[in-house]
Enzyme design. Structure first.
Site, mmCIF file in Angstrom:
data_model
loop_
_atom_site.group_PDB
_atom_site.id
_atom_site.type_symbol
_atom_site.label_atom_id
_atom_site.label_comp_id
_atom_site.label_asym_id
_atom_site.label_seq_id
_atom_site.Cartn_x
_atom_site.Cartn_y
_atom_site.Cartn_z
ATOM 1 N N CYS A 120 -6.351 -1.227 6.840
ATOM 2 C CA CYS A 120 -5.559 -0.210 6.156
ATOM 3 C C CYS A 120 -6.039 1.179 6.569
ATOM 4 O O CYS A 120 -7.246 1.444 6.591
ATOM 5 C CB CYS A 120 -5.748 -0.320 4.646
ATOM 6 S SG CYS A 120 -4.936 -1.717 3.903
ATOM 7 N N CYS B 278 -3.855 -6.494 6.952
ATOM 8 C CA CYS B 278 -5.151 -5.821 6.992
ATOM 9 C C CYS B 278 -6.273 -6.865 7.051
ATOM 10 O O CYS B 278 -6.278 -7.835 6.297
ATOM 11 C CB CYS B 278 -5.314 -4.940 5.760
ATOM 12 S SG CYS B 278 -6.975 -4.267 5.571
ATOM 13 N N CYS C 241 -7.132 0.174 0.218
ATOM 14 C CA CYS C 241 -7.812 -1.017 0.706
ATOM 15 C C CYS C 241 -8.945 -1.409 -0.250
ATOM 16 O O CYS C 241 -9.081 -2.567 -0.645
ATOM 17 C CB CYS C 241 -8.367 -0.737 2.096
ATOM 18 S SG CYS C 241 -8.816 -2.201 3.016
#
Lengths: 296, 258
Positions: free
Chosen positions: A269, A244, A275
């Site tokens: 994400c 990510c 996240c």
């Protein structure tokens, strides 16, 4: 009573008690027969079909005043569908809402299962557009019901065979068919197949509501959920090449975000709560700071 | 040939309301034997075929089939699951219109492989190999395996349908006008192919046809039907060369000579 009293015409959680009883009966039957699609008298909801009318009815029927609700759409808490449904239940049931996966008791979802492992006090409610996994190969409802009843699932593999014949590998990436508790073949709604392994022996109860198609089905906690495959083409989930860009998480499902018109892109994400939580804990992806700040 | 018949049909009668579909039809079918049912349109041939092949519940009468364990079972007293399993493993049904018997939107290979997957074959390579082999046996090029049947000609579709039915090694195949709608040269090739397959595999078959030439080429025995009844029954060559009933004589003399 309170500032919502002008809404007294609505029963708690919008649906009337008889309707909730009817839906709860369908849910109980669905839990008793894992993966079996139970027909129910789906109601008109104040939203269009395809926006989660089935999921909303299931949520409305199981919601209590003490529940905490989280709604996600493609993993995100801040998309239109998620925001509207969350606001809807705040208005008609005055329940607590959250965006934090761990704090929610009921999570209504469209297309994703949260990255955080769900616990046994949580219920995951899916919005399902087409509940019948055999539909695209067998259009007759009478016939598909018979095939479920007699466990004739060869056709499901015909679909996977076609995939391999055309693409060289199983190219189905979402709504990937699963077999529940060794019996019913089930469509896990259009979640990416990345999430299929999370359904297997999940501690949380999983309920599926299809409003237009008028079907409810369920996976009780700790139930075997096996993705269909061939011996020489085993089931596998998507792999992502980079972590990510915001929180540097790997092994999670990522969304591709186009940044400009010169081919710039980032992978982040799909589960926004996951996240954010990682970023709060100090994880930093390679684009965090500059690009995320610039986009705001 | 075996001492026991494969199929025992006893007094099968089907009424549509007060109208007669077929009445009081009885016969035995022996392993490796091909039986033709002939007659004009509306004589009850297809009704009889459907009644025997469990597609249509007869009004009265019994149909018994000798299972692989040697036991006779009444088809209409079996559970539906067992009957459907029998239909897709031990039986085949070749429809007049291939679109009825094929899945037109999946590839030829998947069409042939469907029965294999239905009985639990889960190895893609093996399924594909078997499908390729069967396409070869019905004279379809191996490079057409990933094409859909809607891209095939009528004759190819019919051959594909046959391959799809034979892949599980059935013992009994029902054919409803298998050459209907095909032109004569394609008919001839198809008949040749079917005759070869029936001989090689030792199949029993019941073939419904209005075409006496098909009956002559394929069948060992034939039954002539008229108004729902079997009016003449015997070895094919005997019935065609020495018809006894006036109606059969009429039928045989109606064949166009070129």
């Amino acid at each position: 009573m309170n500032k919502h009293s002008e809404l007294a015409v609505y029963n708690f959680a919008y649906l009337d008690e008889q309707t909730k009883r009817m839906i709860r009966r369908a849910i109980l039957k669905a839990i008793a027969i894992p993966g079996y699609q139970v027909p129910f008298a789906s109601r008109e909801m104040p939203m269009p079909y395809g926006w989660g009318t089935g999921g909303v009815q299931v949520t409305a029927s199981i919601l209590g005043p003490d529940d905490t609700l989280k709604v996600i759409d493609q993993g995100a808490d801040d998309t239109t569908n998620a925001v509207s449904i969350r606001a809807f239940f705040q208005k008609v049931a005055h329940v607590a809402v959250t965006t934090k996966t761990a704090q929610a008791t009921i999570i209504q979802t469209r297309h994703r299962i949260p990255e955080e492992t769900l616990q046994d006090n949580q219920v995951l409610v899916y919005q399902v557009p087409i509940p019948e996994p055999l539909r695209f190969l067998e259009p007759r409802e009478t016939e598909t019901r018979k095939m479920h009843a007699l466990e004739e699932y060869g056709l499901m593999h015909v679909k996977l065979y076609e995939d391999i014949a055309r693409n060289g590998h199983i190219a189905t990436t979402y709504a990937y068919p699963v077999k529940v508790e060794g019996r019913y073949v089930m469509d896990p709604s259009p979640t990416p197949k990345f999430d299929n392994p999370k359904m297997h022996r999940s501690q949380a109860l999983q309920l599926f509501g299809a409003g237009r198609e008028k079907r409810i089905y369920a996976i009780p906690p700790y139930t075997d959920v096996v993705s269909l495959d061939f011996e020489d083409h085993p089931f596998e989930v998507q792999q992502f090449e980079e972590p990510c860009a915001l929180c540097a998480a790997s092994g999670v499902y990522l969304d591709e975000v186009v940044l400009d018109d010169r081919g710039g892109r980032m992978f982040v994400c799909s589960d926004t709560d996951y996240c954010e939580k990682r970023r709060e804990n100090g994880h930093r992806g390679h684009l965090n700071g500059e690009t995320a700040g610039a986009a705001k | 040939m075996n001492d026991h018949p494969l199929l025992r049909v006893n007094a099968v009668t089907k009424y549509y309301g007060s109208r007669v579909g077929c009445t009081d039809v009885s016969f035995n079918l022996w392993p490796g034997e091909v039986l033709a049912i002939v007659g004009e349109s509306g004589s009850g041939k297809t009704t009889l075929l459907n009644a025997i092949s469990t597609n249509l519940m007869p009004t009265s009468g019994t149909v018994e089939y000798r299972m692989r364990d040697g036991q006779f079972r009444d088809l209409y007293r079996m559970g539906e699951a067992e009957r459907r399993f029998l239909m897709r493993t031990d039986w085949g049904f070749v429809h007049q219109n291939p679109a009825d018997g094929l899945r037109m939107t999946v590839s030829a290979g998947a069409n042939v492989g469907e029965r294999l997957m239905a009985i639990g074959n889960r190895h893609y390579g093996n399924i594909r190999q078997e499908a390729t082999q069967w396409l070869g046996r019905v004279e379809i090029d191996a490079d057409r395996i990933d094409d859909q049947p809607r891209d095939f000609s009528g004759g190819m579709r019919q051959r594909l349908q046959i391959a799809r039915n034979l892949v599980t090694g059935p013992r009994l195949v029902f054919m409803d006008e298998p050459t209907g709608g095909l032109d004569v040269s394609v008919q001839a090739r198809l008949l040749d192919l079917v005759r070869g397959l029936v001989n090689d595999l030792g199949l029993s078959a019941i073939v419904v046809t209005h075409d006496l030439a098909v009956a002559r080429l394929l069948s060992h025995r034939m039954m002539v039907m008229k108004e729902g009844r079997v009016i003449e029954h015997g070895l094919t060559d005997r019935v065609l060369d020495d018809p006894r009933e006036p109606y059969t004589q009429l039928l045989v003399s109606s064949i166009l000579q070129v």
